[in-house]
Write a protein that holds these residues in place. Structure first.
Motif, PDB file in Angstrom:
ATOM      1  N   ASP A 116    -124.192-100.437 -56.317  1.00  0.00           N
ATOM      2  CA  ASP A 116    -124.868-101.005 -55.151  1.00  0.00           C
ATOM      3  C   ASP A 116    -125.926-102.027 -55.557  1.00  0.00           C
ATOM      4  N   LYS A 117    -126.383-101.955 -56.807  1.00  0.00           N
ATOM      5  CA  LYS A 117    -127.414-102.878 -57.286  1.00  0.00           C
ATOM      6  C   LYS A 117    -126.835-104.281 -57.443  1.00  0.00           C
ATOM      7  N   HIS A 118    -127.722-105.292 -57.279  1.00  0.00           N
ATOM      8  CA  HIS A 118    -127.283-106.684 -57.450  1.00  0.00           C
ATOM      9  C   HIS A 118    -127.075-107.021 -58.919  1.00  0.00           C
ATOM     10  N   SER A 119    -127.835-106.396 -59.795  1.00  0.00           N
ATOM     11  CA  SER A 119    -127.730-106.682 -61.233  1.00  0.00           C
ATOM     12  C   SER A 119    -127.784-105.368 -62.004  1.00  0.00           C
ATOM     13  N   PHE A 120    -127.286-105.421 -63.231  1.00  0.00           N
ATOM     14  CA  PHE A 120    -127.251-104.223 -64.078  1.00  0.00           C
ATOM     15  C   PHE A 120    -128.661-103.894 -64.548  1.00  0.00           C
ATOM     16  N   GLN A 121    -129.114-102.671 -64.246  1.00  0.00           N
ATOM     17  CA  GLN A 121    -130.488-102.266 -64.584  1.00  0.00           C
ATOM     18  C   GLN A 121    -130.461-100.995 -65.424  1.00  0.00           C
ATOM     19  N   LYS A 122    -131.175-101.027 -66.561  1.00  0.00           N
ATOM     20  CA  LYS A 122    -131.201 -99.866 -67.450  1.00  0.00           C
ATOM     21  C   LYS A 122    -131.797 -98.642 -66.757  1.00  0.00           C
ATOM     22  N   LYS A 123    -132.797 -98.875 -65.918  1.00  0.00           N
ATOM     23  CA  LYS A 123    -133.424 -97.758 -65.213  1.00  0.00           C
ATOM     24  C   LYS A 123    -132.409 -97.069 -64.308  1.00  0.00           C
ATOM     25  N   ALA A 124    -131.601 -97.872 -63.613  1.00  0.00           N
ATOM     26  CA  ALA A 124    -130.582 -97.306 -62.721  1.00  0.00           C
ATOM     27  C   ALA A 124    -129.538 -96.530 -63.525  1.00  0.00           C
ATOM     28  N   VAL A 125    -129.195 -97.018 -64.723  1.00  0.00           N
ATOM     29  CA  VAL A 125    -128.235 -96.332 -65.589  1.00  0.00           C
ATOM     30  C   VAL A 125    -128.790 -94.971 -66.020  1.00  0.00           C
ATOM     31  N   GLN A 126    -130.048 -94.969 -66.417  1.00  0.00           N
ATOM     32  CA  GLN A 126    -130.689 -93.714 -66.838  1.00  0.00           C
ATOM     33  C   GLN A 126    -130.741 -92.711 -65.689  1.00  0.00           C
ATOM     34  N   GLN A 127    -131.004 -93.217 -64.478  1.00  0.00           N
ATOM     35  CA  GLN A 127    -131.025 -92.331 -63.312  1.00  0.00           C
ATOM     36  C   GLN A 127    -129.633 -91.766 -63.035  1.00  0.00           C
ATOM     37  N   ALA A 128    -128.602 -92.618 -63.181  1.00  0.00           N
ATOM     38  CA  ALA A 128    -127.222 -92.171 -62.955  1.00  0.00           C
ATOM     39  C   ALA A 128    -126.832 -91.092 -63.967  1.00  0.00           C
ATOM     40  N   ILE A 129    -127.199 -91.305 -65.231  1.00  0.00           N
ATOM     41  CA  ILE A 129    -126.883 -90.324 -66.279  1.00  0.00           C
ATOM     42  C   ILE A 129    -127.589 -89.002 -65.992  1.00  0.00           C
ATOM     43  N   ALA A 130    -128.863 -89.089 -65.579  1.00  0.00           N
ATOM     44  CA  ALA A 130    -129.624 -87.874 -65.263  1.00  0.00           C
ATOM     45  C   ALA A 130    -128.980 -87.115 -64.101  1.00  0.00           C
ATOM     46  N   LYS A 131    -128.539 -87.844 -63.070  1.00  0.00           N
ATOM     47  CA  LYS A 131    -127.906 -87.195 -61.919  1.00  0.00           C
ATOM     48  C   LYS A 131    -126.580 -86.563 -62.302  1.00  0.00           C
ATOM     49  N   LEU A 132    -125.828 -87.237 -63.174  1.00  0.00           N
ATOM     50  CA  LEU A 132    -124.547 -86.688 -63.619  1.00  0.00           C
ATOM     51  C   LEU A 132    -124.764 -85.424 -64.456  1.00  0.00           C
ATOM     52  N   GLN A 133    -125.781 -85.450 -65.297  1.00  0.00           N
ATOM     53  CA  GLN A 133    -126.088 -84.265 -66.100  1.00  0.00           C
ATOM     54  C   GLN A 133    -126.506 -83.097 -65.211  1.00  0.00           C
ATOM     55  N   GLN A 134    -127.336 -83.398 -64.202  1.00  0.00           N
ATOM     56  CA  GLN A 134    -127.771 -82.355 -63.268  1.00  0.00           C
ATOM     57  C   GLN A 134    -126.579 -81.807 -62.475  1.00  0.00           C
ATOM     58  N   ALA A 135    -125.704 -82.715 -62.030  1.00  0.00           N
ATOM     59  CA  ALA A 135    -124.515 -82.290 -61.286  1.00  0.00           C
ATOM     60  C   ALA A 135    -123.608 -81.427 -62.162  1.00  0.00           C
ATOM     61  N   ALA A 136    -123.486 -81.806 -63.457  1.00  0.00           N
ATOM     62  CA  ALA A 136    -122.644 -81.040 -64.377  1.00  0.00           C
ATOM     63  C   ALA A 136    -123.183 -79.628 -64.568  1.00  0.00           C
ATOM     64  N   GLU A 137    -124.504 -79.506 -64.686  1.00  0.00           N
ATOM     65  CA  GLU A 137    -125.120 -78.184 -64.838  1.00  0.00           C
ATOM     66  C   GLU A 137    -124.857 -77.317 -63.607  1.00  0.00           C
ATOM     67  N   GLN A 138    -125.055 -77.914 -62.418  1.00  0.00           N
ATOM     68  CA  GLN A 138    -124.818 -77.170 -61.177  1.00  0.00           C
ATOM     69  C   GLN A 138    -123.353 -76.768 -61.049  1.00  0.00           C
ATOM     70  N   HIS A 139    -122.466 -77.678 -61.449  1.00  0.00           N
ATOM     71  CA  HIS A 139    -121.026 -77.419 -61.365  1.00  0.00           C
ATOM     72  C   HIS A 139    -120.622 -76.271 -62.286  1.00  0.00           C
ATOM     73  N   LEU A 140    -121.150 -76.282 -63.500  1.00  0.00           N
ATOM     74  CA  LEU A 140    -120.792 -75.255 -64.474  1.00  0.00           C
ATOM     75  C   LEU A 140    -121.387 -73.892 -64.125  1.00  0.00           C
ATOM     76  N   LEU A 141    -122.566 -73.907 -63.489  1.00  0.00           N
ATOM     77  CA  LEU A 141    -123.232 -72.652 -63.142  1.00  0.00           C
ATOM     78  C   LEU A 141    -122.798 -72.099 -61.788  1.00  0.00           C
ATOM     79  N   ALA A 142    -122.013 -72.898 -61.038  1.00  0.00           N
ATOM     80  CA  ALA A 142    -121.569 -72.462 -59.701  1.00  0.00           C
ATOM     81  C   ALA A 142    -120.641 -71.258 -59.824  1.00  0.00           C
ATOM     82  N   PRO A 143    -120.633 -70.373 -58.812  1.00  0.00           N
ATOM     83  CA  PRO A 143    -119.735 -69.207 -58.847  1.00  0.00           C
ATOM     84  C   PRO A 143    -118.279 -69.639 -58.974  1.00  0.00           C
ATOM     85  N   VAL A 144    -117.527 -68.898 -59.753  1.00  0.00           N
ATOM     86  CA  VAL A 144    -116.114 -69.225 -59.970  1.00  0.00           C
ATOM     87  C   VAL A 144    -115.288 -68.654 -58.811  1.00  0.00           C
ATOM     88  N   HIS A 145    -114.503 -69.531 -58.167  1.00  0.00           N
ATOM     89  CA  HIS A 145    -113.630 -69.094 -57.072  1.00  0.00           C
ATOM     90  C   HIS A 145    -112.183 -69.336 -57.470  1.00  0.00           C
TER      91      HIS A 145
END
Length: 425
Positions: free
Chosen positions: A61-90
């Protein structure tokens, strides 16, 4: 995997596809982007579902490539991965029962189960499971069967044929897939529906922008997903106030706030903090200006050009919504030259009509493709041409040529156009 390098490559591909006019203009590049998304999510141990892909979409969505936005994306993906792995197994059956009850998005559920989103798997999920026409057990059995047969590619090819039941694929699979007959009936019915919508499309013009010619006061700002900002505003008319909900993109929101300093910057800073502390999968926050910042914001130095988004009525026809919701089209500097604004609006209107004429040629081509399936014994080529031109509203030969040239100007030469006034000397 070098994450920053891969994310930069993904960003550049996405922007290149956007500049070229979207997936239909470059399918190979679009497939590359989909593959990149799948690989990036797999690196974090995440399924290729929409709720995780949205994290990557925020980056583009950004107009230009920004390192800060990349770091935020990586942090969100890591957080999502943790939640996904810790979620109850169905189990798969439990997931399908839950998905049916909550009417979850197929593009989230199917990848979670390990199945691709394909025209047949979407039919199983959206038409049968969600509508209660098949049980989760039956759907899972069918999903396992198509995986065993490895037949999705063949089914996709078959679904594009005018007579699917006359194909070799149908003969091979009709006794092996439980829901194949319903799938074929569904795609044939959808084609008929699409033709009817195409026939009606010439009577459904694009929504026309109009000016909010009075000052407006922003009272509340609501964000649902990073690209979707809604404002609750009061239009300050001479005979009283009128409440509106004004929608806009994040970039437009930032632009509007930057024009009303210093309070605009205060609003941007506050919403940025709300975004950083967001606890939901999708970015969500609400700001009450009076309650949270002590005052509201008056927009009185600019006109806002807006349009009413269209919705479908009970008959499937498009009509403007009547719920007091408008989308921002343009921020126009306010001055004493109202005549110039009217001229600009008129020129924009002409451009809109020309774009409508341009689109009519695409409708003509689509109709010709459908008619070409009809044998020459039933219709001559001249009769097909006449029907297609009448369908598109292009009976006049001069109008037909204008439509063709405008269509080629954009499609063949990738050149857009707009009507402009003459330069002032």
């Amino acid at each position: 995997m070098q994450l920053e390098k891969e994310l930069k490559s993904y960003f550049k591909k996405s922007k290149r596809l956007e500049e070229q006019g979207g997936p239909t203009r470059n399918t190979e590049l679009f497939e590359e982007i989909l593959w990149s998304e799948q690989q990036l999510l797999a690196h974090f141990g995440l399924p290729n579902s929409d709720k995780y892909r949205k994290i990557l979409w925020e980056l583009t969505d950004k107009h230009s490539f920004q390192k800060k936005a990349v770091q935020q994306a990586i942090a969100k993906l890591q957080q999502a991965a943790e939640q996904h792995l810790l979620a109850p197994v169905h189990t798969a059956i439990e997931m399908l029962y839950l998905a049916q009850q909550e009417r979850q998005n197929a593009f989230d559920v199917l990848p979670e189960l390990g199945y691709v989103t394909h025209v047949y798997t979407l039919f199983l999920y959206e038409q049968l499971l969600l509508n209660g026409e098949a049980s989760p057990e039956e759907i899972l059995q069918e999903l396992e069967k198509i995986t065993e047969l490895d037949c999705l590619s063949d089914l996709g090819t078959m679904s594009g044929k005018s007579s699917p039941r006359r194909t070799k694929v149908y003969r091979q699979l009709k006794d092996k897939l439980q829901f194949l007959e319903g799938f074929i009936d569904h795609i044939l019915y959808d084609e008929e529906e699409e033709e009817e919508r195409e026939e009606d499309s010439t009577d459904q013009p694009e929504p026309k922008p109009f000016l909010l010619e009075y000052p407006l006061r922003i009272e509340r700002i609501i964000c649902i997903d990073r690209t979707n900002i809604s404002m609750i505003v009061q239009l300050q008319k001479p005979d009283g106030q009128e409440a509106l909900t004004l929608g806009m993109q994040q970039e437009e929101f930032e632009e509007l706030m930057s024009l009303y300093q210093p309070f605009g910057q205060k609003i941007l800073s506050h919403t940025s903090r709300l975004a950083d502390t967001n606890q939901f999968d999708e970015l969500t926050y609400e700001l009450d200006l009076e309650e949270d910042l002590g005052e509201t914001l008056l927009i009185d130095k600019h006109y806002l050009e807006v349009y009413s988004p269209q919705i479908r009525d009970a008959n499937g026809r498009l009509e403007e919504n009547t719920f007091g919701f408008v989308m921002l089209s343009e921020i126009v500097p306010k001055d004493d030259q109202d005549t110039e604004l009217r001229k600009a609006s008129a020129l924009q209107g002409i451009t809109g009509y020309l774009k409508h004429i341009q689109a009519a040629y695409g409708s003509y081509q689509h109709k010709m493709k459908l008619l070409d399936k009809v044998s020459s014994e039933q219709l001559t080529q001249q009769e097909k041409e006449l029907i297609a031109r009448q369908h598109a509203g292009l009976q006049d030969k001069h109008l037909f040529e204008i439509s063709r040239m405008l269509y080629e100007l954009y499609g063949k030469y990738n050149t857009d156009f707009e009507v402009r006034g003459k330069k002032q000397t």
